[in-house]
Scaffold this motif. Sequence first.
Motif, PDB file in Angstrom:
ATOM      1  N   PHE A  11      96.317  79.429  56.633  1.00  0.00           N
ATOM      2  CA  PHE A  11      95.124  79.139  57.449  1.00  0.00           C
ATOM      3  C   PHE A  11      94.326  80.433  57.669  1.00  0.00           C
ATOM      4  CE2 PHE A  11      97.615  75.355  58.428  1.00  0.00           C
ATOM      5  CZ  PHE A  11      96.955  74.321  58.145  1.00  0.00           C
ATOM      6  N   LYS A  12      93.131  80.516  57.111  1.00  0.00           N
ATOM      7  CA  LYS A  12      92.395  81.737  57.195  1.00  0.00           C
ATOM      8  C   LYS A  12      91.875  81.561  58.743  1.00  0.00           C
ATOM      9  CE  LYS A  12      91.516  82.480  52.481  1.00  0.00           C
ATOM     10  NZ  LYS A  12      90.522  82.579  51.431  1.00  0.00           N
ATOM     11  N   PRO A  13      91.382  83.031  59.235  1.00  0.00           N
ATOM     12  CA  PRO A  13      90.706  82.821  60.700  1.00  0.00           C
ATOM     13  C   PRO A  13      89.402  82.337  60.647  1.00  0.00           C
ATOM     14  CG  PRO A  13      90.732  85.084  59.908  1.00  0.00           C
ATOM     15  CD  PRO A  13      91.930  84.229  59.080  1.00  0.00           C
ATOM     16  N   ALA A  14      88.807  81.683  61.642  1.00  0.00           N
ATOM     17  CA  ALA A  14      87.414  81.476  61.681  1.00  0.00           C
ATOM     18  C   ALA A  14      86.381  82.346  61.322  1.00  0.00           C
ATOM     19  CB  ALA A  14      87.057  80.879  62.783  1.00  0.00           C
ATOM     20  N   ALA A  15      85.268  82.069  60.806  1.00  0.00           N
ATOM     21  CA  ALA A  15      83.921  82.884  60.318  1.00  0.00           C
ATOM     22  C   ALA A  15      83.910  83.915  61.500  1.00  0.00           C
ATOM     23  CB  ALA A  15      83.036  82.247  60.140  1.00  0.00           C
ATOM     24  N   PHE A  16      83.812  85.173  61.169  1.00  0.00           N
ATOM     25  CA  PHE A  16      83.518  86.239  62.109  1.00  0.00           C
ATOM     26  C   PHE A  16      84.674  86.530  63.050  1.00  0.00           C
ATOM     27  CE2 PHE A  16      79.325  84.037  61.333  1.00  0.00           C
ATOM     28  CZ  PHE A  16      79.040  84.953  60.421  1.00  0.00           C
ATOM     29  N   SER A  17      85.837  85.911  62.732  1.00  0.00           N
ATOM     30  CA  SER A  17      87.105  86.202  63.628  1.00  0.00           C
ATOM     31  C   SER A  17      87.932  87.382  62.919  1.00  0.00           C
ATOM     32  CB  SER A  17      87.796  85.112  63.690  1.00  0.00           C
ATOM     33  OG  SER A  17      89.122  85.443  64.495  1.00  0.00           O
ATOM     34  N   ARG A  18      88.456  88.171  63.683  1.00  0.00           N
ATOM     35  CA  ARG A  18      89.561  89.066  63.057  1.00  0.00           C
ATOM     36  C   ARG A  18      91.016  88.917  63.107  1.00  0.00           C
ATOM     37  NH1 ARG A  18      86.735  94.787  65.111  1.00  0.00           N
ATOM     38  NH2 ARG A  18      84.902  94.604  64.263  1.00  0.00           N
ATOM     39  N   GLY A  19      91.044  87.402  63.356  1.00  0.00           N
ATOM     40  CA  GLY A  19      92.566  87.095  63.437  1.00  0.00           C
ATOM     41  C   GLY A  19      93.476  87.034  62.159  1.00  0.00           C
ATOM     42  N   PRO A  20      94.790  86.996  62.214  1.00  0.00           N
ATOM     43  CA  PRO A  20      95.279  87.156  61.013  1.00  0.00           C
ATOM     44  C   PRO A  20      95.440  85.709  60.458  1.00  0.00           C
ATOM     45  CG  PRO A  20      96.994  86.884  62.931  1.00  0.00           C
ATOM     46  CD  PRO A  20      95.319  87.127  63.608  1.00  0.00           C
ATOM     47  N   VAL A  21      95.669  85.987  59.156  1.00  0.00           N
ATOM     48  CA  VAL A  21      96.221  84.672  58.368  1.00  0.00           C
ATOM     49  C   VAL A  21      97.563  84.023  58.803  1.00  0.00           C
ATOM     50  CG1 VAL A  21      96.522  83.843  56.022  1.00  0.00           C
ATOM     51  CG2 VAL A  21      94.717  85.562  56.490  1.00  0.00           C
ATOM     52  N   VAL A  22      97.375  82.673  59.136  1.00  0.00           N
ATOM     53  CA  VAL A  22      98.564  82.114  59.360  1.00  0.00           C
ATOM     54  C   VAL A  22      99.130  81.388  58.189  1.00  0.00           C
ATOM     55  CG1 VAL A  22      99.419  80.074  60.866  1.00  0.00           C
ATOM     56  CG2 VAL A  22      97.661  81.451  61.879  1.00  0.00           C
ATOM     57  N   ARG A  23     100.569  81.797  58.086  1.00  0.00           N
ATOM     58  CA  ARG A  23     101.180  81.359  56.677  1.00  0.00           C
ATOM     59  C   ARG A  23     101.932  80.061  57.072  1.00  0.00           C
ATOM     60  NH1 ARG A  23     100.833  85.532  52.722  1.00  0.00           N
ATOM     61  NH2 ARG A  23      99.978  87.329  53.651  1.00  0.00           N
ATOM     62  N   ALA A  24     101.412  78.947  57.111  1.00  0.00           N
ATOM     63  CA  ALA A  24     102.209  77.982  57.563  1.00  0.00           C
ATOM     64  C   ALA A  24     103.230  77.442  56.699  1.00  0.00           C
ATOM     65  CB  ALA A  24     100.933  76.624  57.485  1.00  0.00           C
ATOM     66  N   ILE A  25     102.954  77.281  55.312  1.00  0.00           N
ATOM     67  CA  ILE A  25     103.998  77.090  54.384  1.00  0.00           C
ATOM     68  C   ILE A  25     103.743  78.184  52.972  1.00  0.00           C
ATOM     69  CG2 ILE A  25     104.625  74.536  54.951  1.00  0.00           C
ATOM     70  CD1 ILE A  25     102.410  73.904  53.060  1.00  0.00           C
ATOM     71  N   GLY A  51     116.383  83.833  70.883  1.00  0.00           N
ATOM     72  CA  GLY A  51     115.031  84.094  70.403  1.00  0.00           C
ATOM     73  C   GLY A  51     114.220  82.825  70.099  1.00  0.00           C
ATOM     74  N   ASP A  52     112.946  83.128  70.201  1.00  0.00           N
ATOM     75  CA  ASP A  52     112.194  81.997  69.483  1.00  0.00           C
ATOM     76  C   ASP A  52     111.844  82.360  68.124  1.00  0.00           C
ATOM     77  OD1 ASP A  52     111.887  81.224  72.279  1.00  0.00           O
ATOM     78  OD2 ASP A  52     110.344  82.621  72.647  1.00  0.00           O
ATOM     79  N   ILE A  53     111.295  81.432  67.516  1.00  0.00           N
ATOM     80  CA  ILE A  53     110.704  81.144  66.186  1.00  0.00           C
ATOM     81  C   ILE A  53     109.491  82.121  65.908  1.00  0.00           C
ATOM     82  CG2 ILE A  53     109.202  79.364  66.292  1.00  0.00           C
ATOM     83  CD1 ILE A  53     109.965  78.664  63.556  1.00  0.00           C
ATOM     84  N   PRO A  54     109.673  83.126  65.243  1.00  0.00           N
ATOM     85  CA  PRO A  54     108.525  83.951  64.993  1.00  0.00           C
ATOM     86  C   PRO A  54     107.023  83.489  64.663  1.00  0.00           C
ATOM     87  CG  PRO A  54     110.437  84.746  63.730  1.00  0.00           C
ATOM     88  CD  PRO A  54     110.704  83.608  64.096  1.00  0.00           C
ATOM     89  N   SER A  55     106.205  84.232  64.699  1.00  0.00           N
ATOM     90  CA  SER A  55     104.695  83.632  64.526  1.00  0.00           C
ATOM     91  C   SER A  55     104.447  83.412  63.189  1.00  0.00           C
ATOM     92  CB  SER A  55     103.713  84.317  65.333  1.00  0.00           C
ATOM     93  OG  SER A  55     102.275  84.091  64.772  1.00  0.00           O
ATOM     94  N   PRO A  56     103.780  82.418  62.650  1.00  0.00           N
ATOM     95  CA  PRO A  56     103.567  82.404  61.103  1.00  0.00           C
ATOM     96  C   PRO A  56     102.342  83.277  60.920  1.00  0.00           C
ATOM     97  CG  PRO A  56     102.844  80.159  62.423  1.00  0.00           C
ATOM     98  CD  PRO A  56     103.682  81.240  63.278  1.00  0.00           C
ATOM     99  N   ALA A  57     101.783  83.884  61.876  1.00  0.00           N
ATOM    100  CA  ALA A  57     100.842  84.869  61.319  1.00  0.00           C
ATOM    101  C   ALA A  57     101.409  86.234  61.221  1.00  0.00           C
ATOM    102  CB  ALA A  57      99.943  85.090  62.694  1.00  0.00           C
ATOM    103  N   ASN A  58     102.748  86.354  61.658  1.00  0.00           N
ATOM    104  CA  ASN A  58     103.522  87.599  61.429  1.00  0.00           C
ATOM    105  C   ASN A  58     104.830  87.257  61.142  1.00  0.00           C
ATOM    106  OD1 ASN A  58     103.931  90.569  61.382  1.00  0.00           O
ATOM    107  ND2 ASN A  58     104.291  90.698  63.749  1.00  0.00           N
ATOM    108  N   PRO A  59     105.079  86.859  59.911  1.00  0.00           N
ATOM    109  CA  PRO A  59     106.667  86.328  59.681  1.00  0.00           C
ATOM    110  C   PRO A  59     107.325  87.725  59.269  1.00  0.00           C
ATOM    111  CG  PRO A  59     105.117  85.880  57.905  1.00  0.00           C
ATOM    112  CD  PRO A  59     104.234  86.250  58.908  1.00  0.00           C
ATOM    113  N   PRO A  60     108.820  87.694  59.623  1.00  0.00           N
ATOM    114  CA  PRO A  60     109.426  88.926  59.155  1.00  0.00           C
ATOM    115  C   PRO A  60     109.373  89.043  57.891  1.00  0.00           C
ATOM    116  CG  PRO A  60     110.715  87.315  60.662  1.00  0.00           C
ATOM    117  CD  PRO A  60     109.492  86.602  60.026  1.00  0.00           C
TER     118      PRO A  60
END
Length: 328
Positions: free
Chosen positions: A16-30, A273-282
Amino acid sequence: MTEQPFLSVTGLTKHFKPAAFSRGPVVRAIEDVSFEVPRGKVVGLVGESGSGKTTIGRSVLRLVEPTAGTVLVDGVDMTKLSARELRQQRSRMQYIFQDPFASLSPRMTIGQILMEGLEIQGVEPRETRVARAKAALAAVELPADAFDRYAHEFSGGQRQRIGIARALALEPELIVADEPVSALDVSIQAQIINLLRDLQLRLGLTMLFISHDLAVVEYICDTVIVLYLGRIMEIAPAETLYANPRHPYTRALLSAIPEPIPGRTSQRQVLVGDIPSPANPPSGCVFRTRCPLAIEACAGAVPGLETVGTEHRSACIRNAEIAAGAIS
């Protein structure tokens, strides 16, 4: 000659790519998910919230567009179909949603809800649509007068039966059931699961069953796929997986199931601990940051699924040590 699987998923990836004009990371869902579902069988997808279960289910039916990979349904590649071709295939594939009330329009009668898909698919005449809608209500054990009533007049369990009836009205061959009982009371859950199992066997349905409840999955599924942070950790026939789990994550999940037999106990394996973010997987194995068996090498490469038994595969670089009993 081996029969072709009804559903074949290869290299399925969704970012999932960040919204237009957003600098957020790509979310690697699967990421690079592959599996097969034989015709007339039930395969379960299990894992914690954020593991990618729902994204896989929706990508299979192209309710969300995959980033990469192929999805073959009875030999037809869903990822290559045009919008028109996809609509023609829709009657063969249906989705049962987690929240039955949110998925039912409050402004339409149950009959109108059930006939909507039939009308979109061009089922004529209206008498045929009415007959199929009423037959679907009967199949889920709802009274005939439900046809002219509204969703708010029904209990949660009855609403989920309506959701199942809506899927059945189109006479599908493949159903994706996304946490179909998680919003229901325990006593009602058993009724709905028994209904789904009965319908699946009676109608010969192929089913992808999504759940976080491993006790439910054990009852209804033929094969179980364990997911963590968008990747497959383990695949095995249900009986094999529950009797002899190989992956450390699967063992931790199974140890958390309440033990219903008096005097029988299992050692609880608590994940730290918690499950890591899919935006920054190990790096390497995505489970390594919580794995009790993790070693330095786990950070170096993504482990592939290795065969560890008949129809049993596990993605862990320490499979050989686990199998030999050197570690547990």
